[in-house]
Design a protein around this motif. Sequence first.
Motif, PDB file in Angstrom:
ATOM      1  N   LEU A 181      -7.368   4.410  -1.765  1.00  0.00           N
ATOM      2  CA  LEU A 181      -6.571   3.010  -1.061  1.00  0.00           C
ATOM      3  C   LEU A 181      -5.060   3.886  -0.604  1.00  0.00           C
ATOM      4  O   LEU A 181      -4.594   3.720   0.316  1.00  0.00           O
ATOM      5  N   ARG A 182      -5.069   4.580  -2.108  1.00  0.00           N
ATOM      6  CA  ARG A 182      -3.379   5.303  -2.154  1.00  0.00           C
ATOM      7  C   ARG A 182      -2.814   6.402  -1.387  1.00  0.00           C
ATOM      8  O   ARG A 182      -1.918   7.369  -1.079  1.00  0.00           O
ATOM      9  N   ASP A 183      -4.028   6.725  -1.081  1.00  0.00           N
ATOM     10  CA  ASP A 183      -4.051   7.254   0.467  1.00  0.00           C
ATOM     11  C   ASP A 183      -4.489   8.154   1.548  1.00  0.00           C
ATOM     12  O   ASP A 183      -5.222   8.108   1.807  1.00  0.00           O
ATOM     13  N   ILE A 184      -3.841   7.354   2.357  1.00  0.00           N
ATOM     14  CA  ILE A 184      -3.786   6.065   4.089  1.00  0.00           C
ATOM     15  C   ILE A 184      -4.660   7.919   4.574  1.00  0.00           C
ATOM     16  O   ILE A 184      -5.802   7.490   5.283  1.00  0.00           O
ATOM     17  N   PRO A 185      -4.389   8.326   4.476  1.00  0.00           N
ATOM     18  CA  PRO A 185      -4.808  10.050   5.670  1.00  0.00           C
ATOM     19  C   PRO A 185      -6.004   9.720   5.691  1.00  0.00           C
ATOM     20  O   PRO A 185      -7.357   9.827   6.266  1.00  0.00           O
ATOM     21  N   GLU A 186      -6.657  10.203   4.307  1.00  0.00           N
ATOM     22  CA  GLU A 186      -7.290  10.288   3.864  1.00  0.00           C
ATOM     23  C   GLU A 186      -8.588   8.903   4.259  1.00  0.00           C
ATOM     24  O   GLU A 186      -9.558   9.080   4.785  1.00  0.00           O
ATOM     25  N   LEU A 187      -8.057   7.977   4.111  1.00  0.00           N
ATOM     26  CA  LEU A 187      -9.149   6.071   3.990  1.00  0.00           C
ATOM     27  C   LEU A 187      -9.458   6.282   5.126  1.00  0.00           C
ATOM     28  O   LEU A 187     -10.557   5.880   6.266  1.00  0.00           O
ATOM     29  N   GLU A 188      -8.120   6.712   6.365  1.00  0.00           N
ATOM     30  CA  GLU A 188      -8.408   6.109   7.722  1.00  0.00           C
ATOM     31  C   GLU A 188      -8.722   7.393   8.137  1.00  0.00           C
ATOM     32  O   GLU A 188     -10.118   6.785   9.294  1.00  0.00           O
ATOM     33  N   THR A 214       2.233   0.882  -7.260  1.00  0.00           N
ATOM     34  CA  THR A 214       3.139   0.936  -7.258  1.00  0.00           C
ATOM     35  C   THR A 214       3.223  -0.038  -5.922  1.00  0.00           C
ATOM     36  O   THR A 214       2.530  -0.170  -4.442  1.00  0.00           O
ATOM     37  N   PRO A 215       4.819  -1.163  -5.931  1.00  0.00           N
ATOM     38  CA  PRO A 215       5.093  -1.249  -4.964  1.00  0.00           C
ATOM     39  C   PRO A 215       4.689  -0.681  -2.785  1.00  0.00           C
ATOM     40  O   PRO A 215       4.410  -1.308  -2.393  1.00  0.00           O
ATOM     41  N   GLU A 216       5.223   0.622  -3.146  1.00  0.00           N
ATOM     42  CA  GLU A 216       5.514   1.490  -2.321  1.00  0.00           C
ATOM     43  C   GLU A 216       4.283   2.099  -1.435  1.00  0.00           C
ATOM     44  O   GLU A 216       4.162   1.730  -0.930  1.00  0.00           O
ATOM     45  N   GLN A 217       2.846   2.534  -3.177  1.00  0.00           N
ATOM     46  CA  GLN A 217       2.500   1.682  -2.551  1.00  0.00           C
ATOM     47  C   GLN A 217       1.502   1.003  -1.704  1.00  0.00           C
ATOM     48  O   GLN A 217       0.640   1.276   0.052  1.00  0.00           O
ATOM     49  N   SER A 218       1.192  -0.069  -1.703  1.00  0.00           N
ATOM     50  CA  SER A 218       0.610  -1.133  -1.146  1.00  0.00           C
ATOM     51  C   SER A 218       1.810  -1.879  -0.369  1.00  0.00           C
ATOM     52  O   SER A 218       0.804  -2.010   0.398  1.00  0.00           O
ATOM     53  N   THR A 219       2.566  -1.527  -0.433  1.00  0.00           N
ATOM     54  CA  THR A 219       3.541  -1.582   1.127  1.00  0.00           C
ATOM     55  C   THR A 219       3.381  -0.731   2.291  1.00  0.00           C
ATOM     56  O   THR A 219       2.927  -0.926   3.574  1.00  0.00           O
ATOM     57  N   ASN A 220       2.730   0.703   1.784  1.00  0.00           N
ATOM     58  CA  ASN A 220       2.219   1.948   2.968  1.00  0.00           C
ATOM     59  C   ASN A 220       0.790   1.537   3.396  1.00  0.00           C
ATOM     60  O   ASN A 220       0.641   1.252   4.766  1.00  0.00           O
ATOM     61  N   LEU A 221      -0.153   0.929   2.438  1.00  0.00           N
ATOM     62  CA  LEU A 221      -1.138   0.464   3.001  1.00  0.00           C
ATOM     63  C   LEU A 221      -1.291  -0.825   3.913  1.00  0.00           C
ATOM     64  O   LEU A 221      -1.785  -0.815   5.376  1.00  0.00           O
ATOM     65  N   GLY A 281       4.925  -6.098   8.625  1.00  0.00           N
ATOM     66  CA  GLY A 281       4.394  -6.410   9.475  1.00  0.00           C
ATOM     67  C   GLY A 281       3.514  -7.046  10.605  1.00  0.00           C
ATOM     68  O   GLY A 281       3.356  -7.018  11.219  1.00  0.00           O
ATOM     69  N   TRP A 282       3.473  -8.240   9.294  1.00  0.00           N
ATOM     70  CA  TRP A 282       2.318  -9.360   9.508  1.00  0.00           C
ATOM     71  C   TRP A 282       3.890 -10.616  10.260  1.00  0.00           C
ATOM     72  O   TRP A 282       4.612 -10.283  10.050  1.00  0.00           O
ATOM     73  N   GLU A 283       2.518 -10.740  10.653  1.00  0.00           N
ATOM     74  CA  GLU A 283       3.235 -11.894  12.433  1.00  0.00           C
ATOM     75  C   GLU A 283       3.846 -13.809  10.962  1.00  0.00           C
ATOM     76  O   GLU A 283       4.273 -14.387  11.160  1.00  0.00           O
ATOM     77  N   SER A 284       2.556 -13.660  10.184  1.00  0.00           N
ATOM     78  CA  SER A 284       2.535 -15.327   9.830  1.00  0.00           C
ATOM     79  C   SER A 284       1.568 -14.694   8.430  1.00  0.00           C
ATOM     80  O   SER A 284       1.208 -14.112   8.043  1.00  0.00           O
TER      81      SER A 284
END
Length: 343
Positions: A181-188, A214-221, A281-284
């Motif tokens: 899940l930390r590798d967004i291009p592979e996941l997608e 890490t916070p950066e990795q989860s934020t990217n997800l 980027g979530w609205e609520s």
Amino acid sequence: MATSLRRPSFTTCSSPTDTDDEGVRGTCEDASICKRFAVSVGYWQDPYIQHLVRLSKERKAPEINRGYFARVHGVSQLIKAFLRKTECNCQILNLGAGMDTTFWRLKVCTDFSWFFYQDEDLLPSKYFEIDFPMIVTRKLHSIKLKPLLSKPILDLHSEDTLQMDGHILDSTRYAIIGADLRDIPELEEKLKKCNMNTQLPTLLIAECVLVYMTPEQSTNLLKWAAKSFETAMFINYEQVNMDDRFGQIMIENLRRRQCDLAGVETCKSLESQKERLLSSGWESASAIDMMELYSKLPRAEVSRIESLEFLDEMELLEQLMQHYCLCWATKGGSELGLKEITY
């Protein structure tokens, strides 16, 4: 190899297994065993978990069992609300799914008196599971061997064969994918290969997953999820209030088992949990600690589960529950009423 439409065959290709992140993978085993034990005591019914997880010889503490009941109930109620709002014209992405059995419980949902999908057809258009390749390999092995697991997948499949290519199984209504899940291009890429539809309302579920990034990795997800789907909901279950002494003891205990909570700084409070979702980027966003959720459980269910085992220390249950939370966020879907979903 192909057989009849009613019973497609499973074909597999070999692939190297992963060897990293052993501590995090170990938490999947721990959580699965705890759920299996709680089911064996009678907290809720799940005829599928016994085919995926061994029954522990060690008795789990009542506060652990009640905690898992609240977790399963809370997540299930939010899933059910989303499926009803979308009339099941949606897809679910279970991130870090482990040995979770939600797909099967949604497929065969009329036989349960102690679960939360009675007498309703609540299977989404497609259900995706994603986890480490090694965990997926183990789950696929069980699916192949156990007819109770394979039959619902086969019954819903519309092609001659099911392909299991390395760490992926893709069928008409269910897919399981081995990916980091930390590798967004592979996941997608892997999700698109399994026909993920970004135009469908999408529910993403993460239970004790983001905290190991890490916070950066989860934020990217979280940002990827908010950006990828026009209409979506995200459910996150994990630790909270981790700055106090009890939280520090939890962190130390996990470190002794070579498992580091890399993202624990985002688990300071319910407000910090909501803020990470809104800033991605979530609205609520909403959040509730598990002790408050426990207080909202149906009284009949609470009476039933509390009669199963004697609990000596209510204070310990309260401490544990106050250090876990259920969060959910939405984006779009105003015409569906997604923002109205609450616990």
